[in-house]
Each structure stands twice: as C-alpha cells, then as structure tokens.
Motif scaffolding. Structure first.
Motif, short mmCIF file in Angstrom:
data_model
loop_
_atom_site.label_atom_id
_atom_site.label_comp_id
_atom_site.label_asym_id
_atom_site.label_seq_id
_atom_site.Cartn_x
_atom_site.Cartn_y
_atom_site.Cartn_z
N LYS A 21 14.78 -8.38 9.38
CA LYS A 21 15.62 -8.97 8.34
C LYS A 21 16.99 -8.28 8.31
CE LYS A 21 12.44 -8.18 5.29
NZ LYS A 21 11.67 -8.06 4.02
N ILE A 58 17.98 -6.42 0.39
CA ILE A 58 16.85 -6.07 1.25
C ILE A 58 16.66 -4.55 1.30
CG2 ILE A 58 15.97 -6.11 3.61
CD1 ILE A 58 17.51 -8.81 3.92
N ARG A 62 14.37 -1.48 -1.09
CA ARG A 62 13.49 -0.49 -0.49
C ARG A 62 13.79 0.91 -1.02
NH1 ARG A 62 13.23 0.26 5.99
NH2 ARG A 62 12.16 -1.74 5.78
N GLU A 89 10.30 -10.80 -3.26
CA GLU A 89 10.55 -11.75 -2.18
C GLU A 89 11.19 -13.03 -2.71
OE1 GLU A 89 10.25 -11.05 0.90
OE2 GLU A 89 9.27 -9.11 0.64
N ILE A 99 14.88 -12.26 -3.54
CA ILE A 99 15.68 -12.18 -2.31
C ILE A 99 15.94 -13.57 -1.75
CG2 ILE A 99 15.66 -11.41 0.10
CD1 ILE A 99 14.13 -8.92 -0.86
#
Length: 418
Positions: free
Chosen positions: A165, A207, A211, A238, A241
C-alpha cells in the motif's frame, strides 16, 4: 579540524521486528551521514524547506525570478510538494522499510547517489534555463521513481505484501510529479496534479500514521501506567482509509461536484472518529507524541475543508494549504524530530526547542489559511505564515542537525519509525 567520524566507529541499532540480528551501517565505511537514510535526507529536507521558503518570500517581495521560465508560483508549488517533501519521505522510508522487511538499509555509495539525484533535481528546477525547462523536468522526475524502485525491491524481497500500500502511494507521487511538470509546461492551470500530489501524501499519512501513532501512544501510556489504550487497528480503520481514498480521488477529478462534498464530509467524520479512538488528548505532557495527533487532526480538517471548498465557502488554495501545511508538513516535522532523536540514541522526549518548532509549523498552517479567509490582510499573513514555516524548520535543523552528522549515542529507546 578533526577527521569526519566513520560508520565503523559505532553502528546503528538493529531493527526491532526481525528473526535475526542484522548489523546496521556495517555494510560500508564512510561518513556517518550516509550510514542511514534518515540522516542525509532529513538534513537536506529540513534545510531545503528553509531555503525554498526564503526564496519564495524574496520572489514575492522583490520579484526574484526563481524557477526561470518554469514560473515562480509553479516553482514554489513544485518545491513544496515534490522537492522538500520527498526528501523527508525518503528519509523516513529508507529507515522504516528495513524495520518492516528485516533487510539491510540502503547506505554508503548507493545512498550518496540517491541524495545526489535529489540535489541535482533541486538545482535543475531552480535554474531550468541552464538546460531547458523540459530537461530540468526530466532530471527532477528521476528521484521519486528511484526511491520507488528501492522501496519496492525491499518490500518484495522481504515478502511484506501488506506494505505494498505504501509502494502504491509512492507510485502515485511519482506519477503526480511527472504530470505536474507536463501541466506546467503545457500551460494546464486546472490544479489537478497539485491535488493528486497532496492526496498521495495524505493517503500515506492515513496508512503509515495509522500504524505508528496508536503504537507510539500505547507504548507511552503503558510506560506511565494508563489503563485505557488506543483502539487496535480493525475493520473501522480500513473503512476510514478507503473512504479517504474515495473522497480524495473525487477531489482530484471533480473538486466542484456536490458528491465530492458528501464523500469528503463522510471521510472527515470517519477520520475524526479514528483519531478520537487513539486517545491523543492523554499525550498532552509529551509534545513528541501530541504533535502526531495534532497533525493527523488536520487530515480530518482538510477533508472537511474539501467539502467547504466544493460548496464555495473557502477557495481551493485554502484547502491545499490546510492539507499540505497542516497535515503533511506538520506530520513530517513530527516524524523527523522523533526519528532523529530515537535513531541517534537520544531520549524520546520533546525539548523546548522541539516544542517551539511544532508550535511554529501549526501557526504557519493557521496563518496560511487566514490569508485566504481575510483578503484585506493577505500580504502580511502570507509573510507571517512563511516566517513561521522558516522558524519551524530552522529550529529542527539547529537542534537535530548535529545529531544527524555525528555518531549514535548509547540508546535510550528504540526511536522507531514504524
């Protein structure tokens, strides 16, 4: 003058999530500056952020012909999106990807070559008349695909398919830069490729930020005895995003369409909820963490800004700067200071100078927005925003520059970038 420190004096720390220890910075001998990607690229990116803004203010105030035939305004937009910012991104990825994949970092001569490609691109864009605008664009366009190739090679070799990604985001940036050049040379003033470039950065933030921000926050909360932690990454993240991707895609293609406003508002709400789930208000005592949450807040604010822009409440320049300065630049100075401290063995806490740099970049974002909202004060606010930007990155260079060019201290924490 003392000899420049060598890599063999003290290696970088090993990556955190690998099955066996891999020595850092032992593959070559040479200047410590080129032992790890974050060192030269954070120093170069921070310095260029200051220089490029000084040149832009001089162009506005004194009519300096920066960018030559490329045009001062186009040069400024390009150097913010595809000059300074890719350098910081390169520094982060060349440090984070080895942690993700368990492979050796790019260092020594290959890293020197990559830095040289970036630097030559800056010179070419500053005076494109020396080789011609088209040739200068080609020279500049080499850097992002080179970085893309290196990162893709490492991710594939390490079989870290979930990190593709990030590679997709790099590919979008490479394409956006090429199309930006094509638009400027072809006199296309639609601004679509400005939006594409900013959107690619914002997606990388959603993304990668998704994290590192909750991870760093959780670690800090555990250290200080908190009982309530950030919600772990799950299906909601998810969805957020994906919603952001759809909304930004609509903004790139049809910024004036009513559907874009609906999509952007929905995505903004989802990302605001996502940020709330990370419990960022608890990090107030540690500005090194707080700034990550504040920078991510500008992702949600920027998406709301897209909706307001679609409805004609604010103009596109306000939206562009809300995202580019508020979200992208703020997140980058946050990551630069954290990685610089952690990977050089410093304590992971913000000094007064670091906190001041955060305040300055956030102020720059607010002032730049106000410049378009308050047209009667446009000139002074533009200058004030530029000076706040310069202050932010000057403070970073002043404080972290010595860390980047000297050997690592005994580690006080992992300083991880991922």
């Amino acid at each position: 003058m003392q000899n420049e420190p060598r890599i063999t004096q003290l290696p970088e720390s090993p990556p955190r999530r690998i099955s066996r220890a891999i020595p850092r910075g032992l593959a070559i001998t040479g200047p410590i500056l080129f032992s790890y990607g974050f060192r030269p690229f954070f120093l170069a990116g921070g310095s260029w952020a200051v220089i490029a803004m000084l040149l832009w203010i001089a162009a506005l105030a004194f009519g300096w012909p920066i960018g030559g035939d490329y045009g001062a305004a186009a040069w400024h937009a390009h150097e913010m999106l595809f000059g300074f910012t890719p350098a910081v991104l390169a520094g982060f990825l060349l440090t984070a990807v080895p942690n993700w994949t368990g492979r050796l970092p790019v260092s020594g001569p290959p890293l020197m070559v990559l830095v040289a490609i970036w630097a030559i691109g800056r010179l070419a864009m500053l005076s494109p008349a020396l080789i011609g605008v088209t040739a200068a664009a080609v020279v500049d366009a080499l850097f992002l695909p080179s970085l893309l190739f290196i990162c893709a090679r490492e991710v594939v070799a390490g079989r870290k398919w979930s990190d593709l990604k990030v590679i997709t985001g790099l590919a979008a940036l490479s394409l956006a830069n090429i199309l930006f050049h094509h638009a400027v040379i072809g006199q296309d003033h639609s601004g679509a490729f400005n939006r594409l470039g900013i959107s690619a950065y914002v997606m990388l933030i959603t993304i990668i930020g998704g994290r590192i921000i909750p991870s760093f926050t959780r670690n800090w909360m555990k250290k200080f005895g908190h009982k309530t932690f950030p919600v772990p990454h799950n299906r909601f993240d998810e969805i957020a995003i994906a919603a952001g991707l759809v909304a930004l895609g609509a903004w790139v293609v049809r910024p004036e369409h009513p559907a874009t406003a609906v999509l952007a508002t929905t995505a903004g709400l989802l990302h605001a909820i996502r940020l709330y789930r990370w419990r960022g208000w608890r990090t107030w005592p540690e500005k090194l963490l707080l700034i990550l949450h504040l920078a991510y807040a500008f992702v949600a604010l920027g998406l709301f800004g897209i909706a307001l822009g679609t409805l004609g409440v604010i103009d596109e320049f306000s939206v562009l700067h809300l995202l580019s300065v508020g979200a992208v630049a703020s997140m980058m100075i946050a990551v630069m200071s954290r990685v610089s401290r952690g990977h050089t063995g410093r304590v992971l806490t913000a000094s007064l100078m670091t906190a001041a740099s955060y305040a300055a970049i956030l102020l720059a974002a607010v002032l730049r927005l106000l410049a378009n909202v308050l047209p009667d004060f446009y000139g002074p606010l533009i200058v004030a925003a530029g000076l706040s930007w310069i202050l932010a990155f000057s403070l970073f260079c002043w404080e972290c520059g010595p860390m980047l060019v000297n050997v690592r201290r005994v580690a006080h924490g992992d300083g991880a970038s991922s």
